[in-house]
Design a protein around this motif. Structure first.
Motif, PDB file in Angstrom:
ATOM      1  N   GLN A  62      -2.691  -6.211   8.103  1.00  0.00           N
ATOM      2  CA  GLN A  62      -1.332  -5.675   8.185  1.00  0.00           C
ATOM      3  C   GLN A  62      -1.169  -4.410   7.349  1.00  0.00           C
ATOM      4  N   GLU A  63      -1.973  -4.287   6.300  1.00  0.00           N
ATOM      5  CA  GLU A  63      -1.824  -3.172   5.368  1.00  0.00           C
ATOM      6  C   GLU A  63      -2.990  -2.195   5.504  1.00  0.00           C
ATOM      7  N   GLN A  64      -3.207  -1.729   6.696  1.00  0.00           N
ATOM      8  CA  GLN A  64      -4.251  -0.750   6.964  1.00  0.00           C
ATOM      9  C   GLN A  64      -3.612   0.510   7.545  1.00  0.00           C
ATOM     10  N   PRO A  65      -4.204   1.670   7.322  1.00  0.00           N
ATOM     11  CA  PRO A  65      -3.602   2.908   7.828  1.00  0.00           C
ATOM     12  C   PRO A  65      -3.294   2.876   9.326  1.00  0.00           C
ATOM     13  N   ASP A  66      -4.246   2.442  10.154  1.00  0.00           N
ATOM     14  CA  ASP A  66      -4.007   2.426  11.596  1.00  0.00           C
ATOM     15  C   ASP A  66      -2.877   1.481  11.966  1.00  0.00           C
ATOM     16  N   THR A  67      -2.787   0.350  11.248  1.00  0.00           N
ATOM     17  CA  THR A  67      -1.717  -0.612  11.507  1.00  0.00           C
ATOM     18  C   THR A  67      -0.366  -0.010  11.148  1.00  0.00           C
ATOM     19  N   LEU A  68      -0.277   0.579   9.957  1.00  0.00           N
ATOM     20  CA  LEU A  68       0.997   1.133   9.506  1.00  0.00           C
ATOM     21  C   LEU A  68       1.427   2.319  10.371  1.00  0.00           C
ATOM     22  N   GLU A  69       0.470   3.073  10.881  1.00  0.00           N
ATOM     23  CA  GLU A  69       0.817   4.153  11.816  1.00  0.00           C
ATOM     24  C   GLU A  69       1.495   3.573  13.055  1.00  0.00           C
ATOM     25  N   LEU A  70       0.940   2.489  13.585  1.00  0.00           N
ATOM     26  CA  LEU A  70       1.535   1.870  14.770  1.00  0.00           C
ATOM     27  C   LEU A  70       2.890   1.243  14.443  1.00  0.00           C
ATOM     28  N   VAL A  71       3.015   0.627  13.265  1.00  0.00           N
ATOM     29  CA  VAL A  71       4.310   0.093  12.847  1.00  0.00           C
ATOM     30  C   VAL A  71       5.356   1.205  12.840  1.00  0.00           C
ATOM     31  N   GLY A  72       4.974   2.370  12.334  1.00  0.00           N
ATOM     32  CA  GLY A  72       5.893   3.506  12.327  1.00  0.00           C
ATOM     33  C   GLY A  72       6.260   3.956  13.728  1.00  0.00           C
TER      34      GLY A  72
ATOM     35  N   LEU B 146      10.024   3.990  15.470  1.00  0.00           N
ATOM     36  CA  LEU B 146      10.669   5.143  16.115  1.00  0.00           C
ATOM     37  C   LEU B 146      11.072   4.816  17.547  1.00  0.00           C
ATOM     38  N   ALA B 147      10.234   4.023  18.233  1.00  0.00           N
ATOM     39  CA  ALA B 147      10.581   3.600  19.592  1.00  0.00           C
ATOM     40  C   ALA B 147      11.845   2.746  19.597  1.00  0.00           C
ATOM     41  N   ASP B 148      12.082   2.037  18.487  1.00  0.00           N
ATOM     42  CA  ASP B 148      13.293   1.226  18.331  1.00  0.00           C
ATOM     43  C   ASP B 148      14.447   2.025  17.733  1.00  0.00           C
ATOM     44  N   ASP B 149      14.256   3.338  17.587  1.00  0.00           N
ATOM     45  CA  ASP B 149      15.265   4.219  16.994  1.00  0.00           C
ATOM     46  C   ASP B 149      15.620   3.770  15.582  1.00  0.00           C
ATOM     47  N   ASP B 150      14.586   3.446  14.806  1.00  0.00           N
ATOM     48  CA  ASP B 150      14.766   3.016  13.417  1.00  0.00           C
ATOM     49  C   ASP B 150      13.903   3.901  12.519  1.00  0.00           C
ATOM     50  N   PRO B 151      14.330   5.148  12.307  1.00  0.00           N
ATOM     51  CA  PRO B 151      13.499   6.067  11.519  1.00  0.00           C
ATOM     52  C   PRO B 151      13.323   5.630  10.073  1.00  0.00           C
ATOM     53  N   GLY B 152      14.282   4.886   9.530  1.00  0.00           N
ATOM     54  CA  GLY B 152      14.135   4.406   8.169  1.00  0.00           C
ATOM     55  C   GLY B 152      12.955   3.460   8.033  1.00  0.00           C
ATOM     56  N   ALA B 153      12.806   2.555   9.009  1.00  0.00           N
ATOM     57  CA  ALA B 153      11.660   1.638   8.991  1.00  0.00           C
ATOM     58  C   ALA B 153      10.359   2.399   9.170  1.00  0.00           C
ATOM     59  N   ALA B 154      10.388   3.460   9.981  1.00  0.00           N
ATOM     60  CA  ALA B 154       9.189   4.278  10.166  1.00  0.00           C
ATOM     61  C   ALA B 154       8.798   4.932   8.844  1.00  0.00           C
ATOM     62  N   LEU B 155       9.772   5.477   8.126  1.00  0.00           N
ATOM     63  CA  LEU B 155       9.471   6.099   6.836  1.00  0.00           C
ATOM     64  C   LEU B 155       8.884   5.089   5.850  1.00  0.00           C
ATOM     65  N   ASN B 156       9.405   3.862   5.865  1.00  0.00           N
ATOM     66  CA  ASN B 156       8.855   2.838   4.979  1.00  0.00           C
ATOM     67  C   ASN B 156       7.392   2.563   5.305  1.00  0.00           C
ATOM     68  N   ALA B 157       7.068   2.524   6.605  1.00  0.00           N
ATOM     69  CA  ALA B 157       5.676   2.303   7.005  1.00  0.00           C
ATOM     70  C   ALA B 157       4.802   3.457   6.560  1.00  0.00           C
ATOM     71  N   TYR B 158       5.297   4.690   6.699  1.00  0.00           N
ATOM     72  CA  TYR B 158       4.503   5.856   6.310  1.00  0.00           C
ATOM     73  C   TYR B 158       4.329   5.924   4.788  1.00  0.00           C
ATOM     74  N   LEU B 159       5.342   5.448   4.041  1.00  0.00           N
ATOM     75  CA  LEU B 159       5.223   5.422   2.584  1.00  0.00           C
ATOM     76  C   LEU B 159       4.128   4.444   2.161  1.00  0.00           C
ATOM     77  N   ARG B 160       4.098   3.266   2.766  1.00  0.00           N
ATOM     78  CA  ARG B 160       3.044   2.302   2.460  1.00  0.00           C
ATOM     79  C   ARG B 160       1.677   2.862   2.844  1.00  0.00           C
ATOM     80  N   TRP B 161       1.634   3.548   3.979  1.00  0.00           N
ATOM     81  CA  TRP B 161       0.391   4.191   4.421  1.00  0.00           C
ATOM     82  C   TRP B 161      -0.081   5.209   3.383  1.00  0.00           C
ATOM     83  N   ASN B 162       0.854   5.996   2.884  1.00  0.00           N
ATOM     84  CA  ASN B 162       0.509   7.002   1.886  1.00  0.00           C
ATOM     85  C   ASN B 162       0.013   6.364   0.589  1.00  0.00           C
ATOM     86  N   GLU B 163       0.592   5.224   0.230  1.00  0.00           N
ATOM     87  CA  GLU B 163       0.202   4.557  -1.016  1.00  0.00           C
ATOM     88  C   GLU B 163      -1.232   4.036  -0.953  1.00  0.00           C
ATOM     89  N   ILE B 164      -1.659   3.541   0.216  1.00  0.00           N
ATOM     90  CA  ILE B 164      -3.008   2.984   0.302  1.00  0.00           C
ATOM     91  C   ILE B 164      -4.044   4.036   0.703  1.00  0.00           C
TER      92      ILE B 164
END
Length: 277
Positions: free
Chosen positions: A43-53, A57-75
């Motif tokens: 669940q906490e892999q770059p490719d996974t978090l990219e898809l989560v983001g 966005l497909a769900d029109d939830d940019p805030g959730a996308a940013l959270n996924a990208y932040l976790r991606w950036n951290e790892i």
């Protein structure tokens, strides 16, 4: 068996590949369901978090996308992709050109990027400058993008110029005879990408096509003049945006019809209604 950071087990890799395939096919729910089957580490892999983001966005939830990208950036702090993805969200969904600018300038000031990532970062920075009415900064970044994209081109284009022009001509054949007749004096010029002169005028170097000249409704009052119209198609830019030959043909078709519509005076809002934007 222990999995090294940023590595996926074979089972997780297969699940993630399936999730991406489902996403690409438009089965968003199937992609979400498949992701839930990943291990905690998966669940906490770059490719996974990219898809989560992407799903957010497909769900029109940019805030959730940013959270996924932040976790991606951290790892994966040395990966430029979450920086770029975050800046795109700030710019497109939150109209926050200042935060997008901050992110891209920070990325470009860090460790040296490869030429592809640098081109993407500078293109996005140019868009942010445009949104901030910083024309000088926009043109500076976009001239750099023009140079970098040329360096990053494959040795040969996907289509020969002759085949590319044939696909464009086929798109025109879809139009009514009366429209085709009116277009006889409007040449279609195929180039790899916009010339520097147009970028200096403010044209995005990754534009797929552009109508240059006097739209037909204006000609009725102004007269056609010596340069009534010219449609540019930018082959390398179109190829960059395409997944395969069929997708490229469709992108050429849409771009030809898009710029033809501009010749007839259609606005960007009109093009959205027509499905050509």
């Amino acid at each position: 068996m222990d999995i090294e950071p940023h590595e996926l087990s074979s089972d997780d890799r297969q699940l993630l590949d399936t999730a991406w395939d489902l996403f690409d096919e438009g089965d968003l729910q199937g992609a979400r369901t498949t992701l839930t089957s990943l291990s905690d580490q998966g669940q906490e892999q770059p490719d996974t978090l990219e898809l989560v983001g992407e799903l957010a966005l497909a769900d029109d939830d940019p805030g959730a996308a940013l959270n996924a990208y932040l976790r991606w950036n951290e790892i994966a702090p040395d990966d430029p992709e979450p920086w770029i993805a975050s800046a795109e969200v700030y710019l497109e969904y939150f109209d926050d050109a200042h935060e997008a600018t901050r992110l891209m300038r920070g990325l470009l000031a860090g460790p040296e990027l490869d030429s592809v990532d640098e081109a993407d970062a500078r293109h996005l920075l140019g868009l942010a400058c445009e949104a901030r009415n910083d024309r000088r900064g926009m043109v500076r970044e976009w001239l750099a993008v023009l140079r970098l994209d040329a360096l990053n081109d494959s040795a040969e284009p996907i289509l020969t110029r002759t085949n590319f022009e044939a696909v464009a001509a086929a798109a025109l054949e879809e139009l009514p005879d009366e429209v085709v007749e009116r277009l006889r004096n409007v040449p279609i010029l195929v180039e790899d990408r916009p010339p520097e002169a147009l970028v200096l005028e403010g044209l995005d170097p990754r534009t797929l096509g552009v109508f240059h000249g006097i739209a037909m409704p204006d000609q009725l009052s102004l007269g056609p003049g010596p340069d009534a119209g010219l449609i540019h198609l930018f082959q390398r830019n179109l190829e960059r945006e395409s997944f395969d030959d069929d997708d490229l043909a469709e992108q050429i078709r849409i771009t030809v019809l898009h710029e033809t519509a501009h010749y007839f005076g259609a606005s960007e809002e009109d093009l959205k209604r027509f499905g050509l934007n």
